[in-house]
Design a protein around this motif. Structure first.
Motif, mmCIF file in Angstrom:
data_model
loop_
_atom_site.group_PDB
_atom_site.id
_atom_site.type_symbol
_atom_site.label_atom_id
_atom_site.label_comp_id
_atom_site.label_asym_id
_atom_site.label_seq_id
_atom_site.Cartn_x
_atom_site.Cartn_y
_atom_site.Cartn_z
ATOM 1 N N ALA A 219 41.781 40.992 44.537
ATOM 2 C CA ALA A 219 40.581 40.882 43.755
ATOM 3 C C ALA A 219 41.040 39.611 42.725
ATOM 4 C CB ALA A 219 39.852 41.971 43.034
ATOM 5 N N TYR A 220 40.072 38.389 42.819
ATOM 6 C CA TYR A 220 40.376 37.396 41.891
ATOM 7 C C TYR A 220 39.153 37.014 41.070
ATOM 8 C CZ TYR A 220 38.785 33.849 45.356
ATOM 9 O OH TYR A 220 38.150 32.945 46.216
ATOM 10 N N ALA A 221 39.324 36.513 39.943
ATOM 11 C CA ALA A 221 38.353 36.099 39.074
ATOM 12 C C ALA A 221 38.110 34.773 38.763
ATOM 13 C CB ALA A 221 38.317 37.047 37.678
ATOM 14 N N SER A 223 37.117 31.825 36.161
ATOM 15 C CA SER A 223 36.824 31.653 34.787
ATOM 16 C C SER A 223 37.368 30.258 34.550
ATOM 17 C CB SER A 223 37.596 32.534 33.963
ATOM 18 O OG SER A 223 37.272 32.400 32.499
ATOM 19 N N GLN A 224 36.455 29.294 33.787
ATOM 20 C CA GLN A 224 36.762 27.969 33.169
ATOM 21 C C GLN A 224 37.535 27.041 34.354
ATOM 22 O OE1 GLN A 224 39.172 29.724 29.809
ATOM 23 N NE2 GLN A 224 37.497 28.779 28.493
ATOM 24 N N GLY A 225 37.123 27.222 35.576
ATOM 25 C CA GLY A 225 37.794 26.192 36.635
ATOM 26 C C GLY A 225 38.996 26.903 37.267
ATOM 27 N N ASN A 226 39.315 27.825 36.827
ATOM 28 C CA ASN A 226 40.601 28.552 37.417
ATOM 29 C C ASN A 226 40.204 30.029 38.029
ATOM 30 O OD1 ASN A 226 42.122 26.421 36.477
ATOM 31 N ND2 ASN A 226 42.394 27.367 34.416
ATOM 32 N N ALA A 227 41.287 30.052 39.139
ATOM 33 C CA ALA A 227 40.974 31.651 39.626
ATOM 34 C C ALA A 227 42.206 32.428 39.493
ATOM 35 C CB ALA A 227 41.262 31.365 41.237
ATOM 36 N N TYR A 228 42.057 33.724 38.823
ATOM 37 C CA TYR A 228 43.215 34.764 38.482
ATOM 38 C C TYR A 228 42.991 35.724 39.224
ATOM 39 C CZ TYR A 228 42.522 31.888 34.024
ATOM 40 O OH TYR A 228 42.305 30.753 33.187
ATOM 41 N N LEU A 229 44.230 36.046 39.837
ATOM 42 C CA LEU A 229 44.622 37.060 40.604
ATOM 43 C C LEU A 229 44.595 38.347 39.632
ATOM 44 C CD1 LEU A 229 45.035 37.818 43.742
ATOM 45 C CD2 LEU A 229 47.476 38.272 42.951
ATOM 46 N N TRP A 230 43.508 39.133 39.854
ATOM 47 C CA TRP A 230 43.442 40.417 39.060
ATOM 48 C C TRP A 230 44.036 41.649 39.550
ATOM 49 C CZ3 TRP A 230 37.758 41.260 36.655
ATOM 50 C CH2 TRP A 230 37.857 41.645 35.463
ATOM 51 N N PHE A 231 43.674 41.786 40.808
ATOM 52 C CA PHE A 231 44.242 43.089 41.425
ATOM 53 C C PHE A 231 44.754 42.789 42.961
ATOM 54 C CE2 PHE A 231 40.876 44.733 38.651
ATOM 55 C CZ PHE A 231 41.325 45.491 38.103
#
Length: 313
Positions: A219-221, A223-231
């Protein structure tokens, strides 16, 4: 709970995520809002208190997590002052049952250092890795070894797709919990959380499949133009030759690139050990390693003092 119109576009400090946590079992969100003298919004900070089960007495523990320094209306020279006031207010209202508070992923390594130290927090060196997506394509950054492996397993029928059905969601959560069962630091929310975020445009839930077998998920989120690998989770032992971790990470990076994200960030790479297999694996996709700090404060002062001395050595 009704919230005012919050400043900034940081998803991790948004009213949207606040309400998702409100409806998630074992989660209690807290939102601190800062206003200017004229009543306009200056900044906000979202913290979430999470309850987790333990194998030993007292069988339950509570901890608080803050992802980043908050969200602000405009770039301002008073950003750290606002952070200090919001963090102070957060700790003043922290429920007594919370065993420890963790703050991480600040914009710069030394952000808030003085204020956090004065409030009894101690820093732990941590690793952050991000892939730049704005100047070169992922194919130009990935190592030749990783690229050849990904192309080879794609030919075998390994593919990636979005979670769309209830069965997909159940498979996603089941793999995520099984993969992290013996990893006490990893906190996995209930299925209700992922059900709430499944159709959210800022969250992508992905499955890696092979002949209808789920061999990886992430799962990635946004935010502010970036992608964040969450799980993320993989069935490495069951499908060794298919390298599910490679395909899962690569598929997420490619999708973030196609969406026009500037960076793909890994939220949890671990401690900066000399030998870190996860770090070395992720760097193979062309990422950049950055040293950072995570801040911790334990409710019991004697524990806080002992750990502070250990990590200051």
């Amino acid at each position: 709970m009704e919230l005012p119109q919050l400043p900034g576009d940081n998803f991790f400090h948004s009213a949207e995520l606040f309400h998702i946590y409100e409806q998630t079992p074992r989660h209690s969100p807290m939102m601190v809002v800062a206003r200017n003298a004229d009543g306009t919004m200056a900044g906000c900070m979202l913290a979430v208190v999470r309850r987790r089960a333990m194998w030993l007495p007292p069988f339950f523990s509570w901890h608080c997590r803050v992802m980043g320094e908050g969200s602000y209306a405009v770039e301002s020279p008073y950003r750290e002052q606002l952070f200090t006031r919001m963090m102070t207010e957060l700790m003043r209202n922290m429920p007594i049952r919370v065993a420890y508070t963790e703050m991480s992923h600040f914009s710069t390594k030394m952000f808030g250092y003085k204020a956090l130290s004065l409030k009894g927090f101690f820093p732990v060196n941590w690793l952050n890795i991000h892939n730049s997506l704005h100047s070169k394509s992922p194919e130009e950054r990935i190592s030749q070894r990783h690229l050849e492996r990904v192309l080879r397993i794609q030919k075998k029928g390994v593919a990636m797709r979005e979670v769309t059905t209830d069965d997909d969601l159940h498979d996603f959560v089941h793999l995520l919990k099984a993969h992290n069962f013996f990893k006490p630091k990893r906190f996995i929310p209930s299925e209700q959380f992922f059900r709430l975020v499944k159709d959210n445009p800022n969250i992508h839930l992905l499955l890696t499949t092979y002949h209808n077998n789920v061999i990886g998920c992430c799962a990635y989120a946004l935010s502010q133009g970036n992608a964040y690998l969450w799980f993320a989770a993989y069935r490495r032992k069951s499908f060794v030759k298919l390298h599910p971790a490679d395909m899962t990470i690569w598929g997420a990076i490619k999708r973030a690139y196609d969406e026009g994200c500037d960076h793909f960030c890994f939220l949890d790479v671990g401690l900066p050990y000399r030998k870190n297999k996860l770090r070395d694996f992720i760097l193979g996709f062309g990422g950049k390693q950055v040293s950072s700090l995570r801040w911790f404060r334990f409710r019991y002062s004697f524990i806080n003092r002992i750990l502070s001395r250990i990590f200051s050595l």
